[in-house]
Design an enzyme around this catalytic site. Structure first.
Site, PDB file in Angstrom:
ATOM      1  N   HIS A   1      86.664 -77.023   4.596  1.00 15.03           N
ATOM      2  CA  HIS A   1      85.553 -76.104   4.841  1.00 15.03           C
ATOM      3  C   HIS A   1      84.606 -76.738   5.847  1.00 15.03           C
ATOM      4  O   HIS A   1      84.379 -77.959   5.829  1.00 15.03           O
ATOM      5  CB  HIS A   1      84.835 -75.809   3.525  1.00 15.03           C
ATOM      6  CG  HIS A   1      83.699 -74.845   3.663  1.00 15.03           C
ATOM      7  ND1 HIS A   1      83.867 -73.569   4.163  1.00 15.03           N
ATOM      8  CD2 HIS A   1      82.375 -74.971   3.379  1.00 15.03           C
ATOM      9  CE1 HIS A   1      82.700 -72.952   4.167  1.00 15.03           C
ATOM     10  NE2 HIS A   1      81.786 -73.777   3.706  1.00 15.03           N
TER      11      HIS A   1
ATOM     12  N   CYS B   1      84.987 -70.218   8.829  1.00 14.61           N
ATOM     13  CA  CYS B   1      83.830 -71.093   8.639  1.00 14.61           C
ATOM     14  C   CYS B   1      83.670 -72.044   9.816  1.00 14.61           C
ATOM     15  O   CYS B   1      82.546 -72.388  10.193  1.00 14.61           O
ATOM     16  CB  CYS B   1      83.944 -71.860   7.331  1.00 14.61           C
ATOM     17  SG  CYS B   1      85.479 -72.814   7.178  1.00 14.61           S
TER      18      CYS B   1
END
Length: 1202
Positions: free
Chosen positions: A453, A206
């Site tokens: 994330h 990510c």
């Protein structure tokens, strides 16, 4: 009713948010829902995106209401019908209960849902500031069609006229509703909704996806990537420019999310890298440096510099004399402090903050001596694209760990770096350039220091519309979500009711901005430029258009798969091509035969016509057989399709999809027609429905239909009609084995009578094999090959039925081998050859020293034991003693050797050596030892670096001793190998890790517990006497070791790092032999600062050493002793700086400082990280002998290898 944009609402109290629920209570309950005399108003038009509005409901005669619950009239917000539900006397509670209800829920279709953020309030008609208002959000559905607050406010307060909520027996209830479209994650079409597509996450990529999206939407950067020279012969997996071009092209023109595997492969990454999260800032630097290098010598050379490079000036300016020293440096991004700064401007203020050098810290100016001075940084120029890296991660010295800084940190939509008359600019800056920037991207990190994330908010065209790029998902977002909600800090829920003194609730926001990208206003037309197909090389367009078309075709085929079936047609030609080359067992690989994609509703006769067109075999000469998987795991032709099955009946046409269920799994028995409720046998198949067939076969419909096409050839080698097959006829396939050549091949098929004998066809078989008709041959039946090979001789005097032969069986034959010559053949008969083929295993051997390079391959047997494998390997390597070979298995996940080698005779079979969990490899690593492995396994091997201070050299020694040996034994053994300064010299053994001394091993420690895989073991001459601290007395060498080790027990837990560079330590001084009672033995390390960091970041290098510090000794005296010890020339030594370093933070010392008072006793917690630091340039050579090359995975830096 009034529709307007609602004011900020206050959050709910601590009570539970629940849907309305009528709990049963004792006594009669009214069944009706009454409508009170109410007055309601809705004002203004509806607003889209998000639709929101306020509804005010005036309830008169409130205290006289005699109903349990009451609904307001219906009002519309966002195209939906809503109403307020109130329980005037509470919903089985002493609290007013208030809910928002979907007015038309009973009439809505099945599966409906809608999402709303809303607040409900009871107006205080005396003082509006005391109005009670609570807000929440909910996704309404059939099961939860109302939502709100069971305990909204105490009834005693509501009905108390002095409180102001009820006046003239009237209560006013308000509802502010904001409707948002419910986003179905799985059905969300990013391209349709936003015009953009996302990137697929490979596991933990990510961070890379957010950076790639940011770079892609810098149009000038994308255009430059497109113009990097690539050719049609390049492989994207091996070319970073082509892989990035391909990725950007797909992001621009694809309708679905794009994979990044080609790009990561071009980086040289393996699956481990894809599952390891790295720092987005580090990747940004590494990628830009790599692209800058790839762009050299091309038409886009210098693009990275043009976009991202700025310059700042480091200066030292004397106050009292005319002297100024400056150094201009470039940057691609700026690291800004977050801690202690409220916004970006505060960080820039801190960045250019002036440091005064005065008093004992005066600056030594050339020709002027020590002078008061100012030291700082100013910017010469800023780049068109300004990348700001926010320092969200820092080392917390109090907690001795890395932490994430979640403090609130604001950043403006427009950034003016010319503010306050250009306070950030140097005198040499070009003031004609307007440094006004607009925000383009916000990269966000959600989580903590150990993981999280990444996603990005981007304005691709710098319009008011923001987009959130979260891996595969792209959504439209409002500016507040992209800006204010990414400031970080604490979220404080305000008082639900200011009239009550309840404490507000606070929580830390762990999602916050991590990197900001600004584009200069004057350059935005150039940076956000148009990029179209003319910017893309022709070969790239063709290649990617072809890939896109193939992908679209596969998607179309997948969508239409339920309408089609795949029919794979095998012929004798396929058997001849595969048997003996790719196939040894059974007949063929069906994935390599001709396949036809046919509509399921097509009747079989039409399919035969299609085959005739493609293969040139007339319809009347085609006969098809169904294959069957037998219980012994073989797959053979089972029976031919009957004419009734093939012919289309006018009354009952038979589509192809019904045939697949005939491929039944059955034992090795002659075919028996299936009987059941649908008829006596399959001759009536055309009347059978597919459901009945599934019941018979007990299988679901297969995706493919496999057929064997039987074609008879006449004497003229032309196709002819197939012979009529009776129940007695058996179709057999034949393979010929040559023991001399060790080859097997397909020679043909024959129909035989079940009552006949193999003797009857021997002549025909010889003819098929091309040998003399009277040549004697042996026959074997190939029965099965899993899990073991079964191939048995056939008695030629028995009938085929007696031998239990049936349609599809395979007979292998050969010339017999005479017993007296059988030793000349490795595999004299068919069974031994098939056994060999079944168990053979090609193993790829690699030297353990070069694990990435394939050395050679050997063909072995899966049944080989340990001795067989090493003997074969020794034969290939021409070694006399196979026991000197040590093997190591392959880790299928890391694609590296396993940490521990295979023990001598530790496994029984080769297959066990190749298995890694549930995966099987074909790779083994080997190393040639100098002693036999059985002997080595009883010894402990250590690599020790000995430092000869007299000769100023380092030698590496491999020491092997019994595992029960001690460090004392190691040092005694080492004495026999090295040259000492004197015969009675003592040695000490140190544990050195990342250029720091972490341990002095006590002589009594057993060596079997020492791990030199990650640490470097260093031996050096030691003093006869060692003293620890200033109160512990004097110890012998052995006692000193024990004392030092016992107080350094915590050192072993220090984070692992690597040693990259080395310098020789000074000679062990005589002063260590007789330490005074107040003397201290301290650590001395070399270090330099990381120039890529704005804040001092210490990096150790070179070889650490011990130094005795005397009580009252100044730094000037210590420096003189260190210079003598290290023999550093005056010119170079004058550039060195000295600092007391504690927990990684340097505190620079003055020559007059007393050094000993800085150092704590070694038994104080944290003292092991205190040392005297020597700051200077790292000019030492890299050492090739380092044994600790296995860097821990969690400390692995971002690297792009290609």
């Amino acid at each position: 009713m009034t529709l307007m944009t609602p004011p900020p609402v206050e959050p709910e109290d601590e009570e539970m948010l629940v849907p309305n629920s009528d709990f049963p209570v004792e006594g009669p309950q009214p069944m009706e829902v009454a409508t009170a005399d109410t007055a309601s108003t809705v004002e203004g038009p509806q607003v889209d995106d998000p639709p929101s509005g306020r509804f005010a409901w005036t309830i008169e005669n409130f205290s006289r209401l005699n109903v349990k619950k009451l609904y307001s009239e219906v009002f519309n917000v966002g195209g939906y019908k809503w109403r307020i539900l109130i329980f005037p006397k509470g919903n089985n509670a002493d609290q007013l209960s208030l809910y928002l209800d979907v007015a038309d829920s009973p009439s809505l279709p099945y599966g409906w849902s809608r999402y709303a953020h809303f607040s409900l309030g009871v107006l205080n008609q005396a003082h509006t500031k005391f109005t009670v208002r609570k807000d929440t959000q909910h996704q309404f559905n059939a099961r939860e069609s109302d939502w709100g607050f069971t305990s909204f406010m105490p009834l005693s307060e509501l009905y108390d006229p002095s409180r102001g909520f009820i006046m003239d027996d009237t209560v006013v209830v308000e509802a502010d509703v904001s409707v948002r479209k419910v986003a179905d994650y799985w059905s969300h079409d990013s391209k349709k909704e936003t015009g953009c597509v996302g990137l697929k996450n490979q596991g933990a990529t990510c961070y890379m996806n957010s950076l790639l999206q940011t770079l892609y939407h810098i149009s000038y950067f994308r255009k430059a990537v497109y113009h990097m020279p690539t050719t049609e012969n390049d492989n994207p997996s091996g070319s970073i420019p082509l892989a990035l071009q391909s990725l950007f092209y797909k992001l621009q023109y694809s309708d679905t999310s794009v994979a990044t595997k080609e790009l990561t492969k071009s980086f040289g990454w393996d699956s481990n890298d894809s599952f390891m999260q790295h720092d987005v800032q580090e990747l940004n630097r590494v990628l830009c440096e790599k692209l800058e290098d790839k762009m050299k010598g091309t038409v886009v050379e210098g693009t990275i510099q043009q976009l991202f490079e700025g310059h700042h000036m480091n200066y030292i300016e004397c106050i009292n004399v005319d002297y100024r020293s400056t150094r201009k440096e470039s940057f691609y991004d700026l690291q800004l402090d977050v801690k202690g700064c409220r916004d970006v401007y505060a960080s820039f203020d801190k960045y250019v903050e002036v440091e005064r050098l005065e008093g004992d810290n005066k600056y030594h100016a050339e020709k002027y001596g020590l002078q008061d001075a100012r030291k700082g940084v100013l910017f010469v120029d800023f780049p068109p694209v300004l990348q700001l890296q926010l320092k969200r991660f820092e080392y917390d010295f109090a907690r001795d760990t890395m932490v994430k800084i979640n403090d609130r940190y604001e950043f403006p939509l427009q950034l003016d770096l010319d503010r306050e008359n250009g306070k950030y600019l140097s005198p040499d800056a070009d003031r004609s350039v307007r440094n006004l920037y607009t925000l383009h991207s916000v990269l966000v990190h959600s989580g903590g220091v150990h993981g999280g994330h990444y996603y990005a908010y981007i304005r691709p065209t710098l319009s008011d519309q923001w987009f959130k790029f979260d891996d595969e998902r792209v959504t439209k977002e409002d500016p507040k979500r992209a800006l204010e909600e990414q400031y970080g800090g604490e979220e404080e829920l305000p008082h639900a009711n200011p009239a009550f003194n309840n404490s507000p609730f606070k929580f830390t926001k762990y999602s916050n901005a991590y990197m900001l990208v600004y584009i200069r206003e004057s350059d935005k037309e150039k940076i956000i430029c148009n990029v179209d197909e003319k910017d893309i090389a022709e070969h790239l367009r063709v290649r990617l258009k072809k890939e896109q078309d193939e992908k679209e075709q596969k998607r179309k085929e997948k969508a239409e798969a339920h309408l089609y079936t795949i029919i794979k047609v095998a012929r004798d030609e396929d058997l001849g091509e595969q048997i003996g080359k790719e196939i040894y067992f059974d007949l063929l690989d069906h994935d390599k035969v001709r396949s036809f994609r046919i509509q399921k509703q097509m009747v079989f006769t039409q399919f035969k016509e299609e085959v005739a067109k493609v293969l040139g075999i007339p319809v009347q000469f085609q006969r098809y057989w169904l294959w069957a998987k037998r219980q012994n795991h073989t797959y053979r032709p089972n029976r031919p399709l009957t004419p009734q099955e093939e012919v289309q009946s006018d009354e009952h046409p038979k589509p192809l999809w019904m045939l697949k269920n005939c491929q039944d799994e059955h034992p090795k028995t002659p075919f028996i027609p299936i009987r059941g409720s649908f008829g006596n046998n399959l001759s009536t198949f055309s009347k059978v429905v597919v459901g009945q067939l599934r019941e018979v076969s007990n299988k679901t419909t297969n995706a493919e239909l496999k057929l064997y096409l039987e074609v008879e050839v006449g004497l003229d080698l032309q196709p002819c009609p197939p012979p009529e097959k009776t129940k007695e006829d058996i179709l057999l396939f034949f393979k010929l084995y040559d023991p001399l050549k060790e080859e097997i091949r397909y020679v043909g098929r024959l129909f035989v009578k079940g009552s006949g004998k193999p003797l009857d066809i021997l002549t025909k078989l010889n003819e098929l094999a091309g040998i003399s008709p009277d040549e004697e041959i042996e026959l074997f039946e190939e029965i099965k090959f899993e899990p073991n090979v079964m191939c048995e001789p056939i008695d030629c005097n028995l009938t085929f039925c007696s031998s239990q032969l049936e349609d599809g069986d395979i007979i292998c034959f050969q010339k017999p081998v005479q017993s007296q010559t059988s030793e000349q053949y490795r595999f004299p008969d068919v069974p031994s050859f098939l056994e060999y083929v079944h168990n053979r295993q090609v193993v790829h051997f690699r030297s353990l020293d070069k694990p990435k390079e394939e050395d050679f391959s050997l063909e072995l047997s899966k049944l080989n034991n340990y001795d067989d494998v090493v003997e074969s390997l020794a034969c290939h390597l021409r070694l006399d003693d196979p026991s000197k070979i040590r093997l190591t298995s392959h880790n299928c996940y890391s694609q590296q050797p396993k940490p521990q080698p295979i023990k001598y005779r530790g496994v029984d079979r080769l297959t066990e050596m190749l298995v890694h969990y549930n995966q099987t490899s074909d790779i083994l690593y080997y190393e040639v030892l100098d002693i036999p492995l059985p002997e080595l396994q009883c010894l402990k091997t250590l690599k020790v670096a000995f430092y000869n201070a007299a000769k100023y050299e380092v030698t590496i020694h491999t020491i092997r001793l019994p595992k029960q040996s001690t460090v004392y034994d190691v040092l005694n053994h080492l004495k026999t190998k090295v040259e000492l300064s004197r015969p009675d010299a003592e040695l000490r053994l140190l544990e050195v890790f990342y250029h720091k001394i972490y341990k002095i091993f006590p002589p009594t420690e057993r060596i079997e517990n020492i791990n030199d895989q990650y640490w470097t073991l260093r031996a050096e001459e030691a003093a006869d006497k060692l003293k620890w601290g200033h109160q512990k007395g004097v110890y012998t060498v052995k006692e000193g070791y024990q004392q030092l080790c016992s107080r350094n027990s915590v050192i072993a837990n220090w984070p692992w790092k690597l040693i990259w560079r080395t310098k020789l330590p000074p000679k062990i001084p005589e002063e260590e032999k007789n330490l005074g009672p107040l003397d201290r033995l301290i650590h001395v390390y070399h270090f330099t600062k990381d120039t890529t960091q704005n804040q001092a970041h210490v990096q150790n290098f070179g070889e650490p050493f011990f130094l005795v510090i005397h009580e009252g000794e100044t730094l000037a005296e210590v420096k003189a002793r260190i210079q003598r010890k290290l023999q550093v020339p005056d010119e170079e030594f004058s550039k060195w700086m000295f600092a007391f370093v504690s927990m990684g933070r340097p505190d620079y010392l003055r020559d007059s400082d007393i050094v000993s008072i800085r150092f704590q006793r070694r038994d104080v917690y944290g003292a092991w990280e205190q040392y005297l630091g020597l700051e200077h340039a790292d000019n030492g050579p890299k050492r090739s002998y380092a044994s600790n090359q296995n860097r821990p995975a969690f400390d692995k830096p971002v690297r792009i290898y290609n």
